[in-house]
Design an enzyme around this catalytic site. Structure first.
Site, mmCIF file in Angstrom:
data_model
loop_
_atom_site.group_PDB
_atom_site.id
_atom_site.type_symbol
_atom_site.label_atom_id
_atom_site.label_comp_id
_atom_site.label_asym_id
_atom_site.label_seq_id
_atom_site.Cartn_x
_atom_site.Cartn_y
_atom_site.Cartn_z
ATOM 1 N N ASP A 92 0.853 -1.197 0.000
ATOM 2 C CA ASP A 92 0.000 0.000 0.000
ATOM 3 C C ASP A 92 0.883 1.239 0.000
ATOM 4 O O ASP A 92 2.058 1.183 0.360
ATOM 5 C CB ASP A 92 -0.960 0.018 1.204
ATOM 6 C CG ASP A 92 -0.261 0.121 2.556
ATOM 7 O OD1 ASP A 92 0.807 -0.507 2.721
ATOM 8 O OD2 ASP A 92 -0.780 0.830 3.439
ATOM 9 N N GLU A 162 0.035 -0.938 5.933
ATOM 10 C CA GLU A 162 1.107 -0.348 6.750
ATOM 11 C C GLU A 162 0.888 1.145 6.932
ATOM 12 O O GLU A 162 1.065 1.682 8.022
ATOM 13 C CB GLU A 162 2.482 -0.605 6.103
ATOM 14 C CG GLU A 162 3.654 -0.364 7.054
ATOM 15 C CD GLU A 162 4.071 1.093 7.205
ATOM 16 O OE1 GLU A 162 4.683 1.423 8.238
ATOM 17 O OE2 GLU A 162 3.788 1.923 6.314
HETATM 18 N N1 BES Z 1 8.574 3.180 5.563
HETATM 19 C C1 BES Z 1 7.981 4.109 6.444
HETATM 20 C C2 BES Z 1 8.731 4.280 7.749
HETATM 21 C C3 BES Z 1 10.138 4.810 7.646
HETATM 22 C C4 BES Z 1 10.573 5.574 6.572
HETATM 23 C C5 BES Z 1 10.999 4.537 8.665
HETATM 24 C C6 BES Z 1 11.875 6.032 6.519
HETATM 25 C C7 BES Z 1 12.293 5.010 8.633
HETATM 26 C C8 BES Z 1 12.737 5.756 7.542
HETATM 27 C C9 BES Z 1 6.553 3.669 6.715
HETATM 28 O O1 BES Z 1 5.874 3.307 5.544
HETATM 29 C C10 BES Z 1 5.772 4.812 7.304
HETATM 30 O O2 BES Z 1 5.605 5.784 6.633
HETATM 31 N N2 BES Z 1 5.282 4.667 8.529
HETATM 32 C C11 BES Z 1 4.434 5.627 9.121
HETATM 33 C C12 BES Z 1 3.701 5.054 10.301
HETATM 34 C C13 BES Z 1 2.341 4.493 10.016
HETATM 35 C C14 BES Z 1 1.691 4.012 11.288
HETATM 36 C C15 BES Z 1 1.438 5.431 9.287
HETATM 37 C C16 BES Z 1 5.211 6.801 9.642
HETATM 38 O O3 BES Z 1 6.366 6.655 10.068
HETATM 39 O O4 BES Z 1 4.648 7.896 9.619
HETATM 40 MN MN MN Z 2 6.992 2.091 4.373
HETATM 41 MN MN MN Z 3 5.244 5.220 4.544
#
Ligand code: BES
Ligand code: MN
Ligand code: MN
Length: 467
Positions: A92, A162
């Site tokens: 996604d 995710e």
């Molecule tokens: N891949 C990211 C997280 C990420 C990006 C970690 C770059 C470290 C470096 C992930 O898809 C993401 O965006 N996670 C969200 C959390 C989620 C609960 C919506 C975030 O970190 O905002």
């Molecule tokens: Mn991600």
């Molecule tokens: Mn992300």
């Protein structure tokens, strides 16, 4: 494809050309998990991933439906006596908005060169986060299988939620511990420091995501007739938000820092050794200066410290031109990034109580929790970390640096709690790849380097595991 690549110096093999074409095909599917109008696209993306696994030679695949978006599962069991690597990723993507700021449409991938990506990068929503990075694992598996070099069992679990909190995956993991049994979890969904300086993410922040609404008068009012005499919910909201942090950028919610683990001087100076260019960071996002919690560096602000940010704020008249009105309601979405040992449910409650307590008389306050997750840390002494270290060292010719990341992947601490297994975060993207922003991209160099590095992880993991 050759047409697109004409002015790109990188020479690709026949297989690499095909991998690139397949990845670009995948990027055309607008699998935006947050937006119900894209549900069909999300399902199509799940099917695409399952087909990709099948085509790569994965002998057993299935699509598991959930009350939300489906999970794609694949399995290659070589020998039950051998260790098992579980690959996690997500198909996604974030909403592409604001669309106007994209130089090319978000779901029509194109290859362009940039200063940082002289070999070219694919521009599309999800190019890096996480379609590109996840797809590298499927292709690495295909390469290994074709060569007969897969040294262990492999399980794939690719989810479609995710970006909206992985709620249904959490249930699935809790109910399928036997199926998901593994010795290490391998994930490419983070970034590395630079093209010539790989890093391994050793920590992720937790998250608590709130939404607040302030209600004042029972209807929007003429701001001349009532203005000055009644509380304006938007003014009140801004006032309340400004009270959530003090002049040193400390969060004022009582109890907020109680469980935060302070790092020792030694740990902090160790972390400071990682190369970081503040000028480059400022330049890349077009700001003159940075600001953050007093007593900590910029790198610390965005990794080991908890934060509070307003993600959106709205209410009143937002159309063209001007309208004189005191709105009845005002809203904001507020998130807090958390660090190890902070309990996101507890923090959500502390936030909610405090926010309600600072509201003036004359307005009603509603606070809801959207979702949350715990932070994660891993030592560098594990077999998984050491295998990743060796893998990067061989393909980049330089040792990777351990680095705590600032983003969140709430399912990672959940895996540890429910399955008792650590995740190895082998990211190949760059922070400047515009994840979640317009013009997201992922370098061809990074994509192919990832496909070359992943098999080395398997090789070293199995070798070290046996020792
Ligand atoms: N891949 C990211 C997280 C990420 C990006 C970690 C770059 C470290 C470096 C992930 O898809 C993401 O965006 N996670 C969200 C959390 C989620 C609960 C919506 C975030 O970190 O905002
Ligand atoms: Mn991600
Ligand atoms: Mn992300």
């Amino acid at each position: 494809m050759l047409e697109l690549l004409r002015d790109i110096k990188m020479t690709l093999t026949k297989d690499q050309n095909r991998f690139l074409a397949e990845w670009m095909d995948f990027l055309k599917i607008p699998s935006v998990s947050a937006n119900p109008s894209h549900n069909k696209d999300v399902q199509q993306a799940a099917k695409w991933v399952e087909d990709a696994l099948k085509k790569s030679g994965c002998p057993k695949t299935e699509i598991i439906s959930t009350p939300g978006h489906p999970i794609v599962y694949g399995e290659y069991i070589k020998d039950v006596e051998l260790p098992t690597v579980l690959v996690y990723g997500h198909y996604d993507v974030q909403p592409p908005d604001p669309i106007d700021l994209w130089e090319s449409p978000p779901f029509e991938p194109v290859i362009k060169k940039t200063e940082i990506h002289p070999d070219g990068a694919v521009f599309a929503r999800g190019a890096c986060d996480d379609k590109g990075q996840m797809f590298m694992h499927i292709k690495a598996f295909e390469v290994m299988l074709a060569k007969g070099s897969i040294p262990c069992n492999v399980k794939f679990m690719i989810e479609g939620e995710e970006e909206v909190g992985s709620d249904n995956l959490e249930d699935f993991v809790k109910r399928n511990k036997e199926k998901l049994k593994c010795d290490v979890i391998l994930i490419s969904d983070t970034s590395m420091i630079a093209q010539d300086l790989p890093s391994i993410t050793t920590g992720l922040r937790g998250l608590s995501y709130m939404e607040v609404s302030i209600t004042g008068p029972n209807r929007d009012l003429h701001s001349g007739i009532y203005g000055g005499a009644v509380l304006n919910p938007i003014n009140v909201l801004c006032d309340m938000i400004s009270q959530l942090q003090d002049e040193n950028k400390k969060i004022t919610i009582p109890g907020f820092y109680d469980k935060v683990i302070e790092l020792s001087k030694q740990e902090r100076s160790e972390m400071e050794k990682a190369p970081f260019d503040l000028q480059e960071l400022k330049k890349s996002i077009g700001i003159d200066d940075v600001d953050g919690e007093k007593g900590y560096t910029t790198e610390e602000h965005r990794s080991i410290r908890p934060t509070l940010d307003v993600n959106g704020i709205w209410g009143g008249y937002m159309g063209d031109g001007a309208k004189t009105v005191i709105p009845s309601k005002a809203h904001a979405k507020i998130s807090m990034r958390l660090v190890p040992n902070q309990d996101w449910e507890e923090i959500s409650e502390l936030f909610s109580n405090y926010f309600k307590s600072i509201a003036p008389k004359g307005v009603d306050v509603e606070v809801i929790t959207h979702h949350g997750g715990y932070a994660y840390v891993t030592p560098i002494s594990t077999v998984g970390y050491q295998a990743a270290h060796q893998a990067y060292k061989e393909t980049f010719g330089t040792s990777p640096i351990p680095k705590r990341g600032g983003g969140s992947i709430p399912i990672v601490p959940m895996f540890e709690k429910e399955l008792g297994v650590k995740s190895i975060l082998m990211g190949f993207g760059l922070d400047s790849d515009a994840l979640h922003s317009p013009n997201e991209h992922f370098g061809l160099f990074n994509f192919f380097k990832g496909i070359d590095t992943i098999p080395k992880f398997y090789e070293h993991f199995v070798k070290l595991y046996r020792q």
